[in-house]
Scaffold this motif. Structure first.
Motif, PDB file in Angstrom:
ATOM      1  N   LEU A 182     -39.539  55.012 -40.707  1.00 41.77           N
ATOM      2  CA  LEU A 182     -39.128  55.162 -39.571  1.00 41.77           C
ATOM      3  C   LEU A 182     -40.733  54.838 -39.076  1.00 41.77           C
ATOM      4  O   LEU A 182     -41.592  55.801 -39.511  1.00 41.77           O
ATOM      5  N   LEU A 183     -41.114  54.276 -38.218  1.00 39.30           N
ATOM      6  CA  LEU A 183     -41.480  54.489 -37.342  1.00 39.30           C
ATOM      7  C   LEU A 183     -41.836  55.194 -36.346  1.00 39.30           C
ATOM      8  O   LEU A 183     -41.190  54.963 -35.283  1.00 39.30           O
ATOM      9  N   LEU A 184     -43.260  55.712 -36.537  1.00 38.01           N
ATOM     10  CA  LEU A 184     -43.560  57.162 -35.002  1.00 38.01           C
ATOM     11  C   LEU A 184     -44.754  56.032 -34.285  1.00 38.01           C
ATOM     12  O   LEU A 184     -46.184  56.341 -35.208  1.00 38.01           O
ATOM     13  N   VAL A 185     -44.985  55.843 -33.422  1.00 35.38           N
ATOM     14  CA  VAL A 185     -45.701  56.029 -32.732  1.00 35.38           C
ATOM     15  C   VAL A 185     -46.829  56.785 -32.211  1.00 35.38           C
ATOM     16  O   VAL A 185     -45.962  57.527 -31.282  1.00 35.38           O
ATOM     17  N   HIS A 186     -47.912  57.526 -32.687  1.00 36.12           N
ATOM     18  CA  HIS A 186     -48.215  59.172 -32.187  1.00 36.12           C
ATOM     19  C   HIS A 186     -49.452  58.921 -31.574  1.00 36.12           C
ATOM     20  O   HIS A 186     -49.882  57.971 -31.758  1.00 36.12           O
ATOM     21  N   ASP A 187     -49.478  59.701 -30.881  1.00 37.28           N
ATOM     22  CA  ASP A 187     -50.319  60.075 -29.614  1.00 37.28           C
ATOM     23  C   ASP A 187     -50.999  61.641 -28.998  1.00 37.28           C
ATOM     24  O   ASP A 187     -49.501  62.268 -30.304  1.00 37.28           O
ATOM     25  N   GLN A 188     -51.073  62.516 -28.644  1.00 38.41           N
ATOM     26  CA  GLN A 188     -50.823  63.397 -28.151  1.00 38.41           C
ATOM     27  C   GLN A 188     -49.218  63.302 -27.437  1.00 38.41           C
ATOM     28  O   GLN A 188     -49.169  62.727 -26.195  1.00 38.41           O
ATOM     29  N   GLY A 189     -48.681  64.630 -27.741  1.00 41.87           N
ATOM     30  CA  GLY A 189     -47.389  64.725 -27.532  1.00 41.87           C
ATOM     31  C   GLY A 189     -46.756  65.903 -27.857  1.00 41.87           C
ATOM     32  O   GLY A 189     -47.527  66.571 -28.334  1.00 41.87           O
TER      33      GLY A 189
END
Length: 443
Positions: A19-26
């Motif tokens: 699974l790809l997690l496109v990560h940023d503040q969230g």
């Protein structure tokens, strides 16, 4: 004894899907995602590793997940990189990464919002247009780019009105305006310096007057609906109540279950589901804010991702893991049906009323903040389980920072909504007194 039977070598564990997690503040930290992914999938984070805002979260998962640095890559390059990893799913919990995640999903032929759906979910002006054309709700709304266009916008929308960025989250630069002069002053303040990318367009929209009887005394006049959407069908997980806002429009937490009569809760859910379908949401978790007005519930906005701090209270109050639901949906796996029904009468519910109360300073706060003093002030109140006030630099954030300016969060529960209202009153009184203390310079 007979001859020993040959032992069969144990079968290797099956390879978990990626699974790809496109990560940023969230709304979900990397470690929280990894906890939900245990035994379900392998997680690879796609993010800009040099971003100082992400540093602490990335350190927490070092050695537990692969991290792919996106710094300097354009969207096309990210999509090629992602496709080369042969993922089984892709997800994000960040408002500002919804578009990139949609592009990755399209390139890898995976379920997520379509790019045009992301436009409808992140562009507040476009969202109002779609809801109006879809027969869901007509909210007077105008786009403003500079003070020269204000007169026409005000003639269409009327006063008072809400001024907010066309793109954004967390009530940043969002305020009530009561006159043309005030509106022009705020717009000039918010747009000072300009933005060549065009991301500082603003929306002026009609102010939705709240009904004080909707949720009752002592709480906010709006709620949010948390849903998991599977193949275009929204499944309502919770209707979440709110403590009162801190002016101008800064959210102060969540209450679960919301203090709504079942018929009103049903109306809120019905409106939310019509909005989700009109906006073309097909997969994922949504967070929809709904105002309780004298004319019935009205949509504030629909968000195409998990709401901030929502997963914790939903799991604490209902035992439902919204992060895990988002991961399972992204992987195309069955998603658990939410229980109990959000429209169930309060008399039939069991358990305490859970709450989160965010410590949001007033707009005129100037004094220095000492976290230990805040914890001491609040931790002894009955029903308070935890006061989380991280270290600060001693100065409260400006109100323009929205909910990101909260100093910390109080977690707890009460026997019922009456007891909760009394506790919220005590929290508000103590916080008001705290800000009246003489200013002390930080040490």
């Amino acid at each position: 004894m007979g001859p020993a039977r040959p032992r069969r070598a144990p079968s290797p564990p099956p390879e978990l899907p990626l699974l790809l997690l496109v990560h940023d503040q969230g709304s979900a930290a990397p470690m929280r995602v990894l906890a939900a992914a245990r035994g379900l999938c392998r997680v690879v984070l796609l993010c800009e590793q040099g971003d100082p805002e992400l540093a602490a979260g990335l350190r927490s998962v070092a050695g537990h997940a692969d991290i792919v640095d996106l710094t300097g890559l354009d969207d096309e390059s990210v999509c090629r990189l992602a496709a080369g990893l042969s993922p089984a799913g892709v997800v994000t919990f960040s408002e500002r990464r919804l578009r990139l995640t949609a592009l990755v999903a399209a390139a890898c032929r995976l379920p997520f919002h379509r790019p045009e759906t992301v436009d409808a979910l992140t562009d507040k002006f476009e969202q109002r247009r779609i809801l109006r054309n879809g027969g869901v709700q007509d909210t007077r709304c105008a786009l403003v780019r500079d003070p020269a266009g204000l007169a026409g916008a005000l003639a269409l929308v009327g006063l008072p009105a809400v001024l907010k960025p066309r793109f954004g989250a967390g009530s940043v630069d969002t305020c009530l305006v009561r006159s043309e002069r005030e509106c022009g002053s705020r717009l000039a303040e918010f747009t000072e310096g300009g933005d060549p990318a065009g991301q500082r367009d603003f929306v002026l929209e009609e102010y939705l007057h709240g009904d004080p009887d909707g949720a009752g005394h002592g709480v906010g006049d709006y709620v949010s609906v948390e849903s998991v959407v599977v193949d275009g069908e929204p499944r309502t997980v919770a209707v979440t109540g709110k403590p009162p806002l801190v002016p101008p429009f800064r959210e102060t937490g969540h209450i679960l279950p919301a203090p709504l009569a079942p018929p009103l809760a049903a109306d809120v859910i019905g409106l939310e589901q019509r909005a989700i379908r009109a906006l073309g949401v097909w997969h994922g978790v949504t967070h929809t804010e709904v105002k309780l007005t004298p004319d019935g519930p009205r949509i504030i906005e629909v968000n195409g991702r998990l709401g901030g701090h929502v997963a914790e209270i939903v799991q604490r109050a209902l035992g439902y893991d919204l992060v895990a639901a988002a991961l399972r949906g992204a992987l195309g796996l069955p998603v658990a049906e939410p229980r109990p029904a959000p429209c169930e009468p309060a008399s039939q519910r069991h358990g305490r009323v859970a709450f989160q109360y965010m410590l949001v300073p007033p707009a005129d706060a100037r004094g220095a903040v000492r976290p230990a003093e805040l914890v001491e002030e609040l931790a002894g109140l009955p029903g308070v389980d935890l006061v989380d006030v991280p270290g600060t630099d001693g100065r409260p954030a400006h109100w323009r920072a929205g909910t990101a300016g909260a100093l910390g969060i109080v977690y707890g529960s009460a026997d019922d909504h009456t007891a909760l209202r009394a506790l919220l009153d005590q929290l508000q009184v103590k916080m008001a007194a705290f800000w009246l203390k003489p200013s002390v310079e930080p040490v």
